[in-house]
Design a protein around this motif. Structure first.
Motif, PDB file in Angstrom:
ATOM      1  N   LEU A   1       0.814  -1.213   0.000  1.00 40.06           N
ATOM      2  CA  LEU A   1       0.000   0.000   0.000  1.00 40.06           C
ATOM      3  C   LEU A   1       0.850   1.267   0.000  1.00 40.06           C
ATOM      4  CD1 LEU A   1      -2.596  -1.099   2.696  1.00 40.06           C
ATOM      5  CD2 LEU A   1      -2.905  -1.093   0.206  1.00 40.06           C
ATOM      6  N   TYR A   2       2.159   1.103   0.219  1.00 41.74           N
ATOM      7  CA  TYR A   2       3.058   2.234   0.429  1.00 41.74           C
ATOM      8  C   TYR A   2       4.036   2.398  -0.720  1.00 41.74           C
ATOM      9  CZ  TYR A   2       1.060   2.211   5.031  1.00 41.74           C
ATOM     10  OH  TYR A   2       0.165   2.276   6.052  1.00 41.74           O
ATOM     11  N   ALA A   3       4.430   3.643  -0.958  1.00 42.52           N
ATOM     12  CA  ALA A   3       5.438   3.977  -1.966  1.00 42.52           C
ATOM     13  C   ALA A   3       6.824   3.625  -1.417  1.00 42.52           C
ATOM     14  CB  ALA A   3       5.373   5.469  -2.293  1.00 42.52           C
ATOM     15  N   PRO A   4       7.776   3.367  -2.301  1.00 36.00           N
ATOM     16  CA  PRO A   4       9.133   3.054  -1.843  1.00 36.00           C
ATOM     17  C   PRO A   4       9.740   4.137  -0.944  1.00 36.00           C
ATOM     18  CG  PRO A   4       8.929   2.585  -4.185  1.00 36.00           C
ATOM     19  CD  PRO A   4       7.656   3.281  -3.761  1.00 36.00           C
ATOM     20  N   ASP A   5       9.332   5.387  -1.151  1.00 38.88           N
ATOM     21  CA  ASP A   5       9.893   6.502  -0.373  1.00 38.88           C
ATOM     22  C   ASP A   5       8.993   6.920   0.792  1.00 38.88           C
ATOM     23  OD1 ASP A   5       7.904   7.505  -2.059  1.00 38.88           O
ATOM     24  OD2 ASP A   5       8.960   9.385  -2.449  1.00 38.88           O
ATOM     25  N   ILE A   6       8.206   5.981   1.329  1.00 35.14           N
ATOM     26  CA  ILE A   6       7.309   6.289   2.444  1.00 35.14           C
ATOM     27  C   ILE A   6       8.061   6.998   3.574  1.00 35.14           C
ATOM     28  CG2 ILE A   6       7.622   3.923   3.331  1.00 35.14           C
ATOM     29  CD1 ILE A   6       4.584   6.196   3.982  1.00 35.14           C
ATOM     30  N   LEU A   7       7.430   8.018   4.107  1.00 36.98           N
ATOM     31  CA  LEU A   7       7.898   8.683   5.320  1.00 36.98           C
ATOM     32  C   LEU A   7       6.729   8.614   6.289  1.00 36.98           C
ATOM     33  CD1 LEU A   7       9.946  10.345   6.948  1.00 36.98           C
ATOM     34  CD2 LEU A   7       8.917  12.388   5.939  1.00 36.98           C
ATOM     35  N   ALA A   8       6.894   7.834   7.361  1.00 36.25           N
ATOM     36  CA  ALA A   8       5.805   7.633   8.317  1.00 36.25           C
ATOM     37  C   ALA A   8       6.167   8.211   9.667  1.00 36.25           C
ATOM     38  CB  ALA A   8       5.486   6.145   8.441  1.00 36.25           C
ATOM     39  N   PHE A   9       5.240   8.979  10.208  1.00 34.13           N
ATOM     40  CA  PHE A   9       5.322   9.464  11.582  1.00 34.13           C
ATOM     41  C   PHE A   9       4.310   8.616  12.351  1.00 34.13           C
ATOM     42  CE2 PHE A   9       6.163  14.034   9.870  1.00 34.13           C
ATOM     43  CZ  PHE A   9       7.445  13.675   9.491  1.00 34.13           C
ATOM     44  N   ASP A  10       4.803   7.560  12.971  1.00 35.88           N
ATOM     45  CA  ASP A  10       3.944   6.587  13.627  1.00 35.88           C
ATOM     46  C   ASP A  10       3.882   6.867  15.122  1.00 35.88           C
ATOM     47  OD1 ASP A  10       2.346   4.187  13.149  1.00 35.88           O
ATOM     48  OD2 ASP A  10       3.830   3.136  14.366  1.00 35.88           O
ATOM     49  N   MET A  11       2.919   6.278  15.795  1.00 39.98           N
ATOM     50  CA  MET A  11       2.745   6.468  17.235  1.00 39.98           C
ATOM     51  C   MET A  11       3.797   5.733  18.063  1.00 39.98           C
ATOM     52  SD  MET A  11      -0.033   8.241  18.289  1.00 39.98           S
ATOM     53  CE  MET A  11      -0.307   7.508  19.885  1.00 39.98           C
ATOM     54  N   TRP A  12       4.396   4.681  17.541  1.00 41.41           N
ATOM     55  CA  TRP A  12       5.172   3.765  18.365  1.00 41.41           C
ATOM     56  C   TRP A  12       6.637   3.742  17.983  1.00 41.41           C
ATOM     57  CZ3 TRP A  12       2.268   2.559  22.298  1.00 41.41           C
ATOM     58  CH2 TRP A  12       0.894   2.532  22.124  1.00 41.41           C
ATOM     59  N   ASP A  13       7.466   3.683  18.959  1.00 35.80           N
ATOM     60  CA  ASP A  13       8.872   3.312  18.871  1.00 35.80           C
ATOM     61  C   ASP A  13       9.767   4.352  18.219  1.00 35.80           C
ATOM     62  OD1 ASP A  13      10.980   1.577  19.481  1.00 35.80           O
ATOM     63  OD2 ASP A  13      10.862   0.621  17.523  1.00 35.80           O
ATOM     64  N   ALA A  14       9.744   4.478  16.917  1.00 36.33           N
ATOM     65  CA  ALA A  14      10.690   5.340  16.203  1.00 36.33           C
ATOM     66  C   ALA A  14      10.079   6.709  15.912  1.00 36.33           C
ATOM     67  CB  ALA A  14      11.117   4.684  14.892  1.00 36.33           C
ATOM     68  N   TRP A  15      10.931   7.716  15.871  1.00 37.39           N
ATOM     69  CA  TRP A  15      10.492   9.075  15.552  1.00 37.39           C
ATOM     70  C   TRP A  15       9.945   9.130  14.135  1.00 37.39           C
ATOM     71  CZ3 TRP A  15       9.351  12.844  18.641  1.00 37.39           C
ATOM     72  CH2 TRP A  15       9.296  14.158  18.185  1.00 37.39           C
ATOM     73  N   THR A  16      10.651   8.470  13.195  1.00 38.27           N
ATOM     74  CA  THR A  16      10.201   8.376  11.805  1.00 38.27           C
ATOM     75  C   THR A  16      10.603   7.020  11.233  1.00 38.27           C
ATOM     76  OG1 THR A  16      12.244   9.315  10.915  1.00 38.27           O
ATOM     77  CG2 THR A  16      10.441  10.848  11.302  1.00 38.27           C
TER      78      THR A  16
END
Length: 142
Positions: A30-45
């Motif tokens: 569902l995601y592009a190769p260059d996904i940038l995710a700001f997720d709730m858990w663990d990692a900053w990005t």
């Protein structure tokens, strides 16, 4: 959600199905190769699909026999020729192997997608929950 009227809602439907099935490949697709995710858990990005895949493998792998049922509500989309934005409230429910709801949490999610030769792909995703100012604890129930 009327998937036929809005192809971005189909992406949300596919997200729900991939999470419930614990299908890493379907989810990451569902995601592009260059996904940038700001997720709730663990990692900053999470930058790039390899980083995102590792997170998803860890998440799905941590579930054991449990599954996660995802429900989007109040999804709103803006779609142009080759870019789209969707934001929604999302509930994640842990479900036992016997179908019993074990726990749940609510988040907010925003995703930006681009049209590719392989369909709409998420290239930026941001999830969040508000912080109670008195306790500084995350509010996981809407």
């Amino acid at each position: 959600m009327d998937k036929a009227a809005d192809p971005i809602l189909q992406v949300l439907h596919d997200y729900k199905a991939a999470v419930y099935a614990k299908d890493v490949d379907a989810f990451v697709a569902l995601y592009a190769p260059d996904i940038l995710a700001f997720d709730m858990w663990d990692a900053w990005t999470y930058e790039g699909v390899a980083s995102w895949r590792r997170m998803v493998e860890g998440w799905f792998g941590s579930l054991g026999a449990e599954r996660v049922a995802v429900d989007f509500s109040e999804a709103r989309t803006v779609v142009s020729q080759d870019l789209a934005v969707v934001h929604a409230f999302v509930t994640y429910k842990a479900v036992s192997a016997h179908g019993e709801e074990l726990r749940s949490m609510d988040n907010r999610i925003t995703a930006t997608l681009r049209q590719t030769g392989d369909g709409w792909k998420i290239f930026h995703q941001h999830s969040s929950s508000p912080i109670d100012p008195a306790s500084t604890k995350v509010v996981f129930k809407r």
